[in-house]
Design a protein around this motif. Structure first.
Motif, PDB file in Angstrom:
ATOM      1  N   ARG A 209       0.896  -1.165  -0.059  1.00  0.00           N
ATOM      2  CA  ARG A 209       0.164   0.012   0.159  1.00  0.00           C
ATOM      3  C   ARG A 209       0.971   1.214  -0.002  1.00  0.00           C
ATOM      4  O   ARG A 209       0.617   2.175  -0.520  1.00  0.00           O
ATOM      5  CB  ARG A 209      -1.088   0.031   1.017  1.00  0.00           C
ATOM      6  CG  ARG A 209      -2.021  -0.958   1.210  1.00  0.00           C
ATOM      7  CD  ARG A 209      -2.980  -0.610   2.384  1.00  0.00           C
ATOM      8  NE  ARG A 209      -3.613  -1.865   2.485  1.00  0.00           N
ATOM      9  CZ  ARG A 209      -3.480  -2.733   3.532  1.00  0.00           C
ATOM     10  NH1 ARG A 209      -2.548  -2.726   4.275  1.00  0.00           N
ATOM     11  NH2 ARG A 209      -4.457  -3.692   3.742  1.00  0.00           N
ATOM     12  N   ARG A 210       1.899   1.413   0.673  1.00  0.00           N
ATOM     13  CA  ARG A 210       2.839   2.332   1.031  1.00  0.00           C
ATOM     14  C   ARG A 210       3.543   2.769  -0.316  1.00  0.00           C
ATOM     15  O   ARG A 210       3.673   3.879  -0.645  1.00  0.00           O
ATOM     16  CB  ARG A 210       3.733   2.280   2.121  1.00  0.00           C
ATOM     17  CG  ARG A 210       2.995   2.405   3.442  1.00  0.00           C
ATOM     18  CD  ARG A 210       4.151   2.581   4.684  1.00  0.00           C
ATOM     19  NE  ARG A 210       5.016   1.318   4.701  1.00  0.00           N
ATOM     20  CZ  ARG A 210       4.989   0.167   5.471  1.00  0.00           C
ATOM     21  NH1 ARG A 210       4.020   0.396   6.034  1.00  0.00           N
ATOM     22  NH2 ARG A 210       5.788  -0.825   5.270  1.00  0.00           N
ATOM     23  N   LEU A 211       3.963   1.664  -0.897  1.00  0.00           N
ATOM     24  CA  LEU A 211       4.773   1.489  -1.993  1.00  0.00           C
ATOM     25  C   LEU A 211       3.993   2.073  -3.272  1.00  0.00           C
ATOM     26  O   LEU A 211       4.359   2.907  -4.093  1.00  0.00           O
ATOM     27  CB  LEU A 211       5.077   0.397  -2.641  1.00  0.00           C
ATOM     28  CG  LEU A 211       6.574   0.298  -3.641  1.00  0.00           C
ATOM     29  CD1 LEU A 211       7.621   1.071  -3.187  1.00  0.00           C
ATOM     30  CD2 LEU A 211       6.933  -1.084  -3.938  1.00  0.00           C
ATOM     31  N   VAL A 212       2.631   1.754  -3.429  1.00  0.00           N
ATOM     32  CA  VAL A 212       1.923   2.251  -4.516  1.00  0.00           C
ATOM     33  C   VAL A 212       1.356   3.640  -4.234  1.00  0.00           C
ATOM     34  O   VAL A 212       1.407   4.452  -5.279  1.00  0.00           O
ATOM     35  CB  VAL A 212       0.602   1.099  -4.714  1.00  0.00           C
ATOM     36  CG1 VAL A 212      -0.638   1.622  -5.542  1.00  0.00           C
ATOM     37  CG2 VAL A 212       1.049  -0.229  -5.068  1.00  0.00           C
ATOM     38  N   ALA A 213       0.924   3.752  -2.987  1.00  0.00           N
ATOM     39  CA  ALA A 213       0.337   5.074  -3.187  1.00  0.00           C
ATOM     40  C   ALA A 213       1.625   6.268  -2.825  1.00  0.00           C
ATOM     41  O   ALA A 213       1.549   7.394  -3.499  1.00  0.00           O
ATOM     42  CB  ALA A 213      -0.172   5.307  -1.390  1.00  0.00           C
ATOM     43  N   GLY A 214       2.733   5.918  -2.446  1.00  0.00           N
ATOM     44  CA  GLY A 214       4.085   6.785  -2.519  1.00  0.00           C
ATOM     45  C   GLY A 214       4.361   6.956  -4.039  1.00  0.00           C
ATOM     46  O   GLY A 214       4.479   8.235  -4.233  1.00  0.00           O
ATOM     47  N   GLN A 215       4.561   6.061  -4.972  1.00  0.00           N
ATOM     48  CA  GLN A 215       4.730   6.063  -6.179  1.00  0.00           C
ATOM     49  C   GLN A 215       3.866   7.119  -6.853  1.00  0.00           C
ATOM     50  O   GLN A 215       4.149   7.931  -7.740  1.00  0.00           O
ATOM     51  CB  GLN A 215       4.612   5.008  -6.968  1.00  0.00           C
ATOM     52  CG  GLN A 215       5.478   4.885  -8.440  1.00  0.00           C
ATOM     53  CD  GLN A 215       6.933   5.317  -7.969  1.00  0.00           C
ATOM     54  OE1 GLN A 215       7.455   5.614  -7.240  1.00  0.00           O
ATOM     55  NE2 GLN A 215       7.786   5.083  -9.366  1.00  0.00           N
TER      56      GLN A 215
END
Length: 642
Positions: A209-215
């Protein structure tokens, strides 16, 4: 798709490892379901036509042929589904090598094939055994009887919607230090698709979740992540069908773990394009990219994504308390720095209203931060013609409960003398009558600050500045405006936050201030001492104006779209007619009152937006609102369409 909304979906079909016919049929069912729901872009998992966990079966020509036949089935089915764009994963043989690829297709046509650039070959992954890292650019490939572009340099561009540019990366591509999506976004991709087969381990979903939202935030893009599901082999791994849709740092939708099917939402392409256009550091890439055009039929997109009623206010939940605490801390830091630099004591007017309550709380925090006694704060009540006993007493109670020094200086006699001096008719309660009181209060504070070695702390908020709901040369002036970037809806939330954490008298008076109608109290009170002048009856509800301000200035939304979003957000709270009425007033006042904002004092930017002429907002004071108001003509009764 009007107003820039694009309905998208991620899906995880049921599958059987190496059963390409079965997998094609399952994928086709999702394509048809997506088309029936009006989806324009569907992303399916990595290697979904074969199964990701085929291992050395990928070396077998039979599996590669089966995958191509499955893709042919998808192409035939897509020819019956209008303009739906789909991204499907399969192994492809090209130039004597095998590649892990994503095929982009629409209406029976294969638009292009994108190979995976970064192959994981560590831990549980050994893709380097079966596949070759994909090239950035490449020759066309012949697949399913069509010669199509092949390479990681492909951008799929919609003719009818220039803001829709699709880029594709595959699973591990996102997890590396420099994902291909960075170059794709810099080259113009606003929507990024990631067919993935990320296996599940404890805690990995939160990381994903963090990776997708952050990207999506880093690239100011929509990001669609479609992950493989439980049909994959469980010999050594477990796959949980965790698919996500994010936009500019916000997770719009995700599938529950272990639950396949479609997950849908809408991306706001106008929002993304505006955000990029104003960011001067969003620079073009050094490499060239190939553009593959496609077409869609533009129509209305029904909104299912949430539209926040109070976008400036931290959402309910664990983050709300932290957000309020941080905002107050930033206000305190700003004021403390100014007081430290000048060596002055804070002087402010207290009215018994929300804005001055927040400013007084900030002054108390600044005194604490500087190690000064709170008695160093000089809070001044200045009752006038419209001051009610309730607000007059609340001003005194709050100041004393917080440990500030309090002084009351009635202004009625001074204002009456001034009005007589300029020949103003007695009993006429017009604008001159009202503004004379505001300017007298400012004069009292300025002169008192001179006499006491003080600095006048302004109390006006961002919403009032946007509407010009301030007297030029009156409450528009101060020596440091601590609330200047805090909208009224957030002011209310911050005062409520402080009330919940205060004790005794402070908590009681703050709660009574929260329950008091917002008013400048410049007109005589009613016969029973009640407030006669209610701001929101005159200029409209601040909840609406803050909504308009957020979408107009922060995201550049055109008036028709702001109206549509407001009707969706406030359905059941305000009628479409009410929203349209106050939106027109918002544009008229925002343009007409710029001259007040052009002469603002210093004040800290602590939120997403500031109207300081030295900061976020530069606008000529003689700008016309005609274009904005023209867009709102003929909208009566049309706002409830979602």
């Amino acid at each position: 798709m009007r107003d820039g909304f694009l309905k998208v979906a991620v899906g995880s079909p049921d599958l059987r490892v190496a059963d390409c016919s079965y997998n094609a049929a399952a994928s086709i069912r999702l394509l048809r379901e997506a088309a029936a729901q009006g989806v324009k872009l569907l992303v399916l998992p990595e290697l979904g036509l074969t199964g990701y966990s085929c291992g050395d079966l990928f070396l077998q020509p039979t599996l590669l042929q089966g995958a191509e036949a499955a893709l042919e089935s998808l192409l035939r089915a897509s020819g019956e589904l209008g303009d739906l764009v789909a991204v499907a994963g399969l192994p492809v043989r090209a130039g004597g090598k095998r590649y892990n690829c994503a095929a982009v297709l629409q209406g029976g046509r294969l638009l292009g094939v994108v190979p995976k650039r970064n192959l994981p070959n560590y831990g549980e992954f050994y893709e380097g055994r079966q596949f070759t890292p994909g090239p950035f650019g490449g020759e066309d490939v012949l697949l399913c009887g069509q010669r199509v572009p092949f390479g990681a340099d492909l951008l799929f561009c919609c003719r009818e919607l220039p803001d829709w540019v699709l880029g594709v990366e595959i699973c591990e591509d996102l997890w590396v230090p420099l994902p291909p999506s960075v170059g794709l976004a810099l080259a113009g991709a606003t929507v990024l698709a990631n067919p993935s087969a990320s296996n599940e381990t404890a805690g990995k979903a939160a990381c994903r979740r963090r990776l997708v939202a952050g990207q999506s935030a880093r690239l100011l893009a929509g990001y669609l992540y479609a992950s493989a599901g439980v049909g994959e082999s469980t010999a050594d791994l477990v796959f949980a069908e965790h698919s996500l849709i994010a936009e500019n740092g916000v997770l719009l939708a995700e599938s529950p773990l272990l639950q396949g099917g479609l997950t849908c939402s809408e991306l706001d392409l106008q929002h993304l394009a505006f955000a990029r256009s104003r960011m001067g550091t969003f620079l073009p890439p050094e490499k060239g990219y190939r553009r593959v055009p496609f077409s869609v039929q533009v129509g209305e997109t029904a909104l299912t994504r949430p539209v926040e009623r109070e976008p400036f206010v931290p959402a309910p939940g664990p983050g709300r308390e932290a957000g309020c605490r941080e905002t107050l801390a930033l206000q305190v830091v700003g004021l403390a720095g100014r007081l430290r630099h000048t060596g002055c004591r804070p002087v402010l007017g207290v009215s018994g209203g929300l804005d001055s309550a927040l400013a007084l709380l900030v002054c108390a925090g600044a005194a604490d931060a500087l190690g000064r006694p709170r008695g160093d704060i000089l809070a001044v009540g200045m009752p006038g013609f419209g001051t009610t006993p309730r607000t007059r007493e609340n001003a005194r109670r709050l100041a004393l409960s917080l440990g500030a020094s309090f002084r009351e200086i009635p202004i009625s006699r001074a204002v009456e003398g001034h009005l007589a001096d300029i020949g103003h008719p007695q009993g006429r309660t017009d604008t001159t009558y009202e503004n004379a009181q505001a300017r007298e209060r400012t004069q009292v504070l300025m002169d008192l600050a001179n006499a006491e070695g003080g600095l006048v702390v302004g109390t006006g908020d961002l919403s009032e500045l946007a509407l010009g709901w301030a007297t030029y040369g009156g409450d528009q002036l101060s020596m440091y405006a601590v609330n200047a970037s805090v909208p009224k809806t957030l002011v209310r939330r911050l005062v409520a936050f402080a009330a919940d954490r205060a004790g005794g008298e402070s908590a009681a008076v703050l709660r009574d201030i929260l329950a008091t109608p917002v008013s400048p109290e410049l007109l005589p009170a009613g016969a029973r001492g009640e407030i006669a002048q209610r701001t929101e009856s005159l200029v409209g509800p601040y909840r609406l104006h803050d909504f308009f301000l957020y979408h107009t200035l922060l995201w550049g939304e055109p008036p028709r779209k702001v109206y549509r979003l407001a009707c969706a957000a406030f359905a059941g709270a305000f009628s479409a007619g009410e929203i349209l009425r106050w939106l027109r007033l918002f544009y008229r006042r925002f343009f007409a009152q710029q001259f007040k904002r052009s002469a603002l004092p210093d004040g800290p930017k602590v939120g997403a937006l500031s109207l300081s002429p030295r900061g976020d907002w530069r606008m000529p004071s003689d700008s016309s609102a005609a274009l904005w108001l023209e867009q709102l003509k003929g909208l009566e009764g049309r706002g409830q369409a979602r």
